[in-house]
Each structure stands twice: as C-alpha cells, then as structure tokens.
Scaffold this active site. Structure first.
Site, short mmCIF file in Angstrom:
data_model
loop_
_atom_site.label_atom_id
_atom_site.label_comp_id
_atom_site.label_asym_id
_atom_site.label_seq_id
_atom_site.Cartn_x
_atom_site.Cartn_y
_atom_site.Cartn_z
N HIS A 21 0.82 -1.22 0.00
CA HIS A 21 0.00 0.00 0.00
C HIS A 21 0.86 1.27 0.00
O HIS A 21 0.35 2.36 -0.26
CB HIS A 21 -1.00 -0.02 1.17
CG HIS A 21 -0.44 0.36 2.50
ND1 HIS A 21 -0.18 -0.58 3.48
CD2 HIS A 21 -0.11 1.55 3.03
CE1 HIS A 21 0.29 0.05 4.55
NE2 HIS A 21 0.33 1.34 4.30
N ASP B 90 -0.23 -7.48 1.43
CA ASP B 90 0.29 -6.11 1.54
C ASP B 90 1.81 -6.17 1.66
O ASP B 90 2.39 -5.94 2.72
CB ASP B 90 -0.34 -5.41 2.74
CG ASP B 90 -0.02 -3.93 2.78
OD1 ASP B 90 0.48 -3.41 1.76
OD2 ASP B 90 -0.27 -3.30 3.83
N SER C 66 4.36 2.91 7.61
CA SER C 66 3.87 1.68 7.00
C SER C 66 5.02 1.08 6.21
O SER C 66 5.89 1.79 5.70
CB SER C 66 2.72 1.98 6.04
OG SER C 66 1.56 2.37 6.72
#
EC number: 3.4.21.59
Length: 273
Positions: free
Chosen positions: A72, A119, A222
């Site tokens: 992502h 992911d 992230s």
C-alpha cells in the site's frame, strides 16, 4: 499518508459505522523511545518528491540491492520508481540525506487493499549498497518459524507518536517492544464492538498481530519491519500494514506475515549473498 479508501466488502457496513479509523495504514510508533544509533541497521526511509524528498513509509534492507516494504506504500500513485528514493539507516530524518535511486518496484499481484492481505512489495535499488556495521541486512525467517503468542518483538519507525500527533524534530528513529498476539485471538479482539459475523475473518492467515494498549505502530512508517530475536538472530516477522487507531484496547497492530510470502520474495531476491 492517504487513508485507504475501501474496506473488504463483507465488512464495509459494520466497520464504517463502528470504527471509522480502521482503514488507516500503519505509520509510526506509540509508547516507545528513541532508538540508539547502532540499532536496527536494516531500517530504511522511503521518500517521495513533494517540494522536497519527504518521508512517507518505512522499509527494511533484506539484501544489498533489495528493500522489503508494504504494497500500500507503493500503489498506483507511486508506481514509478523514478519518483521514489530510499534513505538507508540514519538517526534523524532529513539530516545529511544520501538518497538512493530505485530501478524496480514489485508489488504482490494479489494486493488490492491492506485489509485483504498480500500487503507486501519489493524495491530493487539501482546499485547494491555497501554493507557496514551501521547498514546491513535483516534476516528473513525460515518458513517453519511461527513466532508464538507472547513473543516480544520490536517495531521501528519515524511516524506519529500517537493518534494525529506527529513525531517532533529532530525526527529520531523510534522503537517500541510489542508482544505477538495469536491470530485467532487477534481476530476475536477485532470483532469486539462490531456487528461482523464471527465467520468473517478480519485477520487473515497471511497477517500477524502484535501490540497492546499503549504500545503499537501508528500513522509515517507503513512498510517498516517488525523484528523478533530468535536464538541470537534478529528475524523479520512482519511488515507494518494496518490497524484501527493507534495502541487502542482490543486493536493490536496488524502486519504482513513474512513467512507466508517467502516463496514470492525469493522469486526475485537471491536467498544467499
């Protein structure tokens, strides 16, 4: 960092009303402290050019020429490797940057949104880096490693230190110790307060949970690493992926489980170097 705009369809109605922040990518550290300068030499900062090369996600050096991160982080709007840079391990963001170029971005083909899994992504650096005591790779775990519930691991990053509270200058690398939470228990925790049926798995097999109230990853890193020490070797157990809020009760951080994707990683990254 943009919010993820869509949720897994079976969860949409209940999650939007019960937990509007569930779609936030994970981006920083809550309840931690500044990491000492000689720790976590595999940590990297991903940069995008927005008047300056701004930090937007974390990653880990898993080979002299390869970085592991979250899919992502490098979605369609950042899919051009010319628009990305990588900064190797440093104590403070933006101080004497030495940015590296990226030649290839490989996101997992099954990735759609973080809540649906897969992911995970790989970045190939244009040139291999020199391995030193301050910059070196993290080991990937063997496929048999389960990281049992209660294992104490560490997550690192430069992101928020609480919900909507940015890391202040000089932007030091932060660390926090978090316990692994078994997947079934983590799934039960995420069902609390929701109308979602127990047969709908929020926490998938390719995910791993860690953290507790007051200690968690949050909203700037992230894609960063969750590492656990096993028999004196640091192994990367997870990739920072998503969660609801930061360090909230019954809402551990959710990570991509690295062992689930070893075959995919080694399709591109040499296992031995």
């Amino acid at each position: 960092m943009l919010k993820l705009l869509l949720l897994t369809l079976p969860l949409l109605s209940s999650l939007v009303h019960a937990a509007p922040s569930l779609a936030m990518p994970r981006e920083g550290i809550v309840g931690g402290q500044e990491a000492s300068g000689n720790k976590w030499p595999w940590q990297v900062s991903l940069r995008v050019n927005d008047t300056y090369w701004m930090h937007f996600c974390g990653g880990s050096l898993i080979h002299p020429q390869w970085v592991l991160t979250a899919a992502h982080c490098v979605g369609p709007n950042k899919a051009d490797p010319n628009k990305l840079r990588v900064q190797l391990r440093k104590q403070y963001l933006y101080y004497h940057d030495h940015l590296l170029t990226v030649s290839q971005i490989i996101s997992h083909p099954d990735f759609y949104i973080a809540q649906d899994g897969a992911d995970i992504a790989l970045l190939k650096l244009t040139n291999p880096v020199n391995i030193t005591s301050n910059v070196h790779t993290v080991s990937l775990p063997p496929a048999s490693e389960t990281f049992p519930s209660g294992t104490l691991c560490w997550v690192t990053g430069w992101g928020n230190i609480n919900n909507d509270v940015s890391l202040p200058p000089p932007f030091p690398l932060e660390e926090v110790q978090v316990p692994i939470v078994e997947n079934r228990l983590c799934d039960l925790k995420y069902h609390k307060g929701l109308n979602t049926g127990d047969n709908v798995h929020i926490v998938r097999d390719d995910m791993l949970c860690a953290g507790n109230e007051g200690h968690d990853s949050c909203q700037g890193d992230s894609g960063g690493p969750l590492v656990c020490k096993v028999e004196d070797t640091w192994l990367q157990a997870g990739v920072v992926s998503w969660g609801e809020g930061c360090a909230q009760p019954n809402r551990p951080g959710i990570y991509t489980r690295v062992t689930y994707y070893l075959d995919w990683i080694y399709r591109y990254v040499p296992k031995y170097f």
